[in-house]
Design a protein around this motif. Sequence first.
Motif, PDB file in Angstrom:
ATOM      1  N   GLN A 467     163.668 -55.231  29.626  1.00 58.40           N
ATOM      2  CA  GLN A 467     165.101 -55.542  29.549  1.00 58.40           C
ATOM      3  C   GLN A 467     165.339 -57.033  29.735  1.00 58.40           C
ATOM      4  OE1 GLN A 467     167.759 -53.726  32.297  1.00 58.40           O
ATOM      5  NE2 GLN A 467     167.346 -51.658  31.531  1.00 58.40           N
ATOM      6  N   ALA A 468     164.717 -57.594  30.770  1.00 62.04           N
ATOM      7  CA  ALA A 468     164.982 -58.990  31.107  1.00 62.04           C
ATOM      8  C   ALA A 468     164.507 -59.928  30.007  1.00 62.04           C
ATOM      9  CB  ALA A 468     164.305 -59.348  32.426  1.00 62.04           C
ATOM     10  N   ALA A 469     163.444 -59.535  29.298  1.00 61.46           N
ATOM     11  CA  ALA A 469     162.895 -60.425  28.274  1.00 61.46           C
ATOM     12  C   ALA A 469     163.850 -60.622  27.114  1.00 61.46           C
ATOM     13  CB  ALA A 469     161.563 -59.889  27.776  1.00 61.46           C
ATOM     14  N   SER A 470     164.758 -59.656  26.870  1.00 58.78           N
ATOM     15  CA  SER A 470     165.679 -59.869  25.756  1.00 58.78           C
ATOM     16  C   SER A 470     167.141 -59.796  26.197  1.00 58.78           C
ATOM     17  CB  SER A 470     165.387 -58.882  24.621  1.00 58.78           C
ATOM     18  OG  SER A 470     165.310 -57.582  25.121  1.00 58.78           O
ATOM     19  N   GLU A 471     167.377 -59.977  27.465  1.00 57.27           N
ATOM     20  CA  GLU A 471     168.760 -60.018  27.949  1.00 57.27           C
ATOM     21  C   GLU A 471     169.330 -61.425  27.700  1.00 57.27           C
ATOM     22  OE1 GLU A 471     171.069 -57.857  29.490  1.00 57.27           O
ATOM     23  OE2 GLU A 471     172.224 -59.683  29.070  1.00 57.27           O
ATOM     24  N   LEU A 472     170.505 -61.485  27.054  1.00 56.91           N
ATOM     25  CA  LEU A 472     171.030 -62.796  26.675  1.00 56.91           C
ATOM     26  C   LEU A 472     171.836 -63.475  27.787  1.00 56.91           C
ATOM     27  CD1 LEU A 472     172.059 -62.063  22.994  1.00 56.91           C
ATOM     28  CD2 LEU A 472     170.002 -63.191  23.824  1.00 56.91           C
ATOM     29  N   ASP A 473     172.473 -62.694  28.624  1.00 59.96           N
ATOM     30  CA  ASP A 473     173.329 -63.261  29.664  1.00 59.96           C
ATOM     31  C   ASP A 473     172.471 -63.797  30.825  1.00 59.96           C
ATOM     32  OD1 ASP A 473     175.046 -63.857  31.657  1.00 59.96           O
ATOM     33  OD2 ASP A 473     176.082 -61.917  31.691  1.00 59.96           O
ATOM     34  N   PRO A 474     172.493 -65.120  31.061  1.00 57.01           N
ATOM     35  CA  PRO A 474     171.634 -65.697  32.104  1.00 57.01           C
ATOM     36  C   PRO A 474     171.855 -65.066  33.481  1.00 57.01           C
ATOM     37  CG  PRO A 474     172.641 -67.441  30.803  1.00 57.01           C
ATOM     38  CD  PRO A 474     173.275 -66.154  30.358  1.00 57.01           C
ATOM     39  N   ALA A 475     173.108 -64.765  33.818  1.00 58.85           N
ATOM     40  CA  ALA A 475     173.376 -64.178  35.137  1.00 58.85           C
ATOM     41  C   ALA A 475     172.728 -62.806  35.246  1.00 58.85           C
ATOM     42  CB  ALA A 475     174.881 -64.075  35.362  1.00 58.85           C
ATOM     43  N   LYS A 476     172.832 -62.028  34.169  1.00 59.51           N
ATOM     44  CA  LYS A 476     172.220 -60.690  34.190  1.00 59.51           C
ATOM     45  C   LYS A 476     170.701 -60.787  34.246  1.00 59.51           C
ATOM     46  CE  LYS A 476     175.629 -57.741  31.991  1.00 59.51           C
ATOM     47  NZ  LYS A 476     176.132 -57.620  30.623  1.00 59.51           N
ATOM     48  N   ARG A 477     170.143 -61.791  33.554  1.00 64.79           N
ATOM     49  CA  ARG A 477     168.679 -61.963  33.593  1.00 64.79           C
ATOM     50  C   ARG A 477     168.231 -62.243  35.019  1.00 64.79           C
ATOM     51  NH1 ARG A 477     165.372 -65.862  30.368  1.00 64.79           N
ATOM     52  NH2 ARG A 477     163.758 -64.297  30.580  1.00 64.79           N
ATOM     53  N   LYS A 478     168.949 -63.140  35.680  1.00 67.80           N
ATOM     54  CA  LYS A 478     168.583 -63.479  37.045  1.00 67.80           C
ATOM     55  C   LYS A 478     168.616 -62.235  37.926  1.00 67.80           C
ATOM     56  CE  LYS A 478     169.382 -66.640  40.809  1.00 67.80           C
ATOM     57  NZ  LYS A 478     169.972 -67.860  41.324  1.00 67.80           N
ATOM     58  N   GLU A 479     169.639 -61.436  37.723  1.00 61.36           N
ATOM     59  CA  GLU A 479     169.803 -60.203  38.485  1.00 61.36           C
ATOM     60  C   GLU A 479     168.634 -59.238  38.217  1.00 61.36           C
ATOM     61  OE1 GLU A 479     171.623 -58.951  40.715  1.00 61.36           O
ATOM     62  OE2 GLU A 479     170.991 -56.852  40.433  1.00 61.36           O
ATOM     63  N   LEU A 480     168.261 -59.108  36.938  1.00 61.29           N
ATOM     64  CA  LEU A 480     167.149 -58.211  36.592  1.00 61.29           C
ATOM     65  C   LEU A 480     165.851 -58.692  37.246  1.00 61.29           C
ATOM     66  CD1 LEU A 480     167.864 -57.549  32.816  1.00 61.29           C
ATOM     67  CD2 LEU A 480     167.835 -55.826  34.633  1.00 61.29           C
ATOM     68  N   TYR A 481     165.628 -60.015  37.225  1.00 58.84           N
ATOM     69  CA  TYR A 481     164.398 -60.518  37.818  1.00 58.84           C
ATOM     70  C   TYR A 481     164.412 -60.393  39.343  1.00 58.84           C
ATOM     71  CZ  TYR A 481     162.485 -62.074  33.410  1.00 58.84           C
ATOM     72  OH  TYR A 481     161.956 -62.088  32.154  1.00 58.84           O
ATOM     73  N   ALA A 482     165.608 -60.455  39.943  1.00 56.29           N
ATOM     74  CA  ALA A 482     165.681 -60.238  41.387  1.00 56.29           C
ATOM     75  C   ALA A 482     165.237 -58.818  41.714  1.00 56.29           C
ATOM     76  CB  ALA A 482     167.093 -60.498  41.886  1.00 56.29           C
ATOM     77  N   ARG A 483     165.684 -57.875  40.876  1.00 56.47           N
ATOM     78  CA  ARG A 483     165.257 -56.481  41.097  1.00 56.47           C
ATOM     79  C   ARG A 483     163.759 -56.325  40.867  1.00 56.47           C
ATOM     80  NH1 ARG A 483     169.173 -53.272  37.377  1.00 56.47           N
ATOM     81  NH2 ARG A 483     167.640 -51.599  37.691  1.00 56.47           N
ATOM     82  N   PHE A 484     163.277 -57.036  39.866  1.00 54.73           N
ATOM     83  CA  PHE A 484     161.831 -57.006  39.570  1.00 54.73           C
ATOM     84  C   PHE A 484     161.032 -57.515  40.780  1.00 54.73           C
ATOM     85  CE2 PHE A 484     158.557 -60.159  38.288  1.00 54.73           C
ATOM     86  CZ  PHE A 484     157.569 -59.311  37.826  1.00 54.73           C
ATOM     87  N   VAL A 485     161.481 -58.632  41.357  1.00 57.25           N
ATOM     88  CA  VAL A 485     160.771 -59.205  42.506  1.00 57.25           C
ATOM     89  C   VAL A 485     160.752 -58.205  43.665  1.00 57.25           C
ATOM     90  CG1 VAL A 485     160.871 -60.983  44.293  1.00 57.25           C
ATOM     91  CG2 VAL A 485     161.207 -61.610  41.907  1.00 57.25           C
TER      92      VAL A 485
END
Lengths: 531, 325
Positions: A467-485
Amino acid sequence: MLTRRQALLSTSALGLVACLPRLGLAQAEPVRGGVVTVHVNAEQRILNPSLRASTGVYLMTSKMLESLVDLDAEGKPTGVLATGWESSEDGRTITFTLRQGVTWHDGTPFTAADVQYTALEMWKTQLNYSTQLQQYLDAVDTPDDHTVVFRYSRPMPLQLLLRALCDLGYVAPRHVFEGTNILENPANTAPIGTGPFRFVEYQRGQYIIAERNPDYWREDFPYLDRIVWRIINDRAAAAAALEAGQVQLSPYSSLSLADMDRLRTDERFEVSTRGNEANAVFNTIEFNCRHEALKDVRVRQAIAHAVDVDFFCENFLYGFGKPATGPIPSSSPAFYPEGEPPYAFDLDRAEELLDEAGFPRDDDDQRFSLRLLPTVAGEDVPLFATFIQQSLAELGITVEIIQYDAAGFLSKTYRDWDFDLATGWHQYRGDPAVSTTVWYRSGSPRGAPWTNQFGWQSDEVDELIDQAASELDPAKRKELYARFVEAVNAEIPVWMAIERQFISVTSTQLMNHHTTPRWGSSDWHDLWIRG
Amino acid sequence: MRVLQLALRRLAASVPTLFLIVVGLFLLLQLAPGDTVDALVAQMGGGDPAMIAEMRRFYGLDAGVATQLANYLWRLVRFDLGFSAIYGKPVAAVILERLPTTLLLMGSALALAFAAGTALGVIAARRVNGWPDTLISTLGLIFYATPSFWFGLMGVVVFAVWLAWLPAGGLREIGAGYAGLALVLDMARHLILPTLTLALGFLAVYLRIMRASMLEVLNQDFVRTARAKGVSEGKVVVRHVMRNALLPMVTLIGLQAGTLLGGSVVVESVFALPGLGRLAYESVVQRDLNMLLGIAFVSAILVIVVNFTVDVLYARLDPRIAADS
């Protein structure tokens, strides 16, 4: 320090310096001319950054070839060969406007055709890490000579592409490579680029020389006449060359930690991680989750609790490092989720976890034994391996260190899966999607180094990564990676134990150095020597 | 003519040796985990499987071991040392680039060790148990017992870093554009420390051998006879004693030529010299099989040539040996 001969050669430098008062030199007008000699610890087989993504290659080639974008002093992407960029709303089309009036070192004009060719023939098919980044790149259009349009079959976040292109976006000359065997092309060791310096000579095992490009598009740059990279493999010899003034700069330094600590107090040198922020490195512990004990998350956690990272950083790394909070380093503000190191040093907790997991101490007070394979990287890796060995001995886990050279380590760990623990480096490349998530994403084929070869799989993490690799919204990407971490910190198939940055040793006579976060890999057009 | 015959016979005898060396090394290297593509990928910091498979095909590593060995031997028969995976050039070309540095270093170190060792050995033997002997023998012991890399590093610290008299490494001043005599002098300056470093250990051995064999010959009847005949002392030492005492020294040169090649790996690393020794080390680390086999091949030939020269010298020093063969 400059040798006397080099100083004499740069007569312009002498002339200017003579007019300047000794004080206030730091703010003085830049001096033109001079030669900077740079320490390189290992030579590269190929000097083509469009084919080989590696700091060792960038260190030399980024002065001769240029990328579409680079990072500015604030760490934001700034145009080099590209002057502008734009993404379509669905993220499937990204348009770059290219700089006009740029010529290759052989006089041919630089055009969109060069970018098109490099993207399709090198970035998408040959360049390490880039083949994964560009796997959904379908086509590259060139509506005119100074516009390129990248078409993706899945949304490509613009910020991800820009951050990745700093390293993975070097443009090679189409007219030199087209119709030849790309890997065997002589331009791979005698690069032709658009950069501020032109390739002069490569003497294997000795040096590489580049000289000022008089037709550089940044007018009146570069300041230096020449850059000489000297290949010195021996750490002690390299330190001696610096002190003797034969070498002025050791970027991504491979000097021994003791030497760096010593040179730190020498006023002739600056020893610092400044300017290397975009090249964060983790010291890792990789667990083979196929192992009977290590497949239990409690055992992995116990091991993480047993290693006193603070103590190691302070006493073995001379303070060059700190406990990491997860696989995204604190130097990556766009993604760093904050937080504390997930596994504080706590031997009692570690003992508890191991007992819970069902590995009690036997009559000899031992629990089980493990084989640890250290990779071949800096001096810190063997030290850390020994430190792990001694830390785990406290828990009743016997660790046998098995040392291979680089090729041996790679095939044993990633092809044969013949290890229990491995320790080495993970280098973070600006965006988690470039080279970090492959350490956790399942489904990588056997033998692919530095990917998830640990026999660990989590649907949740796979999903987050995709999901994070093709998410366009930077804020949402950051959020996805926070969950990943959060998810991978809980499971730790790989423990990113220590967060470090590369260290550079620089003569204080060099000016304008380490001014951007990936300075060692940048073009050095404004580097100059104080007289 | 006899020398030529001897040479041909020697070379013929060394062919099976060379064959065994090459095949043995080839098989030995197969036992090491990882191949040249692994080493390459490790240097790059990663890569994906499709690219890795493509590179294995490119370097011909997807074929079986037997096929690779057969291919190699077939090329060798045609005097083709193959293509280097590291350097992207023919192996022969790379070796030829590196060989002069090593030969220069080896040659000067050997000459220095031999000459100084002989001279010191003679002095020590002439003044046996006196203070020159004690001094020389002690120095010899220190040189012999100290590892050469330590000598090298100390030399760099003292002469390059503190005193700034000599360069810290490299073969010449890069980019200075010297030519002719200036270039020769510049290279000589760069070679002082590495030559000394490499020579000192060997010097100690020559010194001790020379001293011992001088002492042995000095006690022989023909020396006493010569002295009794009234031959001057200088002539006795040079014509009678030294000539005989030199035989074991010459043997030693032949034996040490191979060791010297090994020793130069360390010295070439410490002084950042682009020689064959470091090339061999890098080839092992990078799993560049063709290059390594090429180096072994050339080194074997080098040792054979040195040994052959030694045999000829031997015959010159002691005519009885030539008569026997």
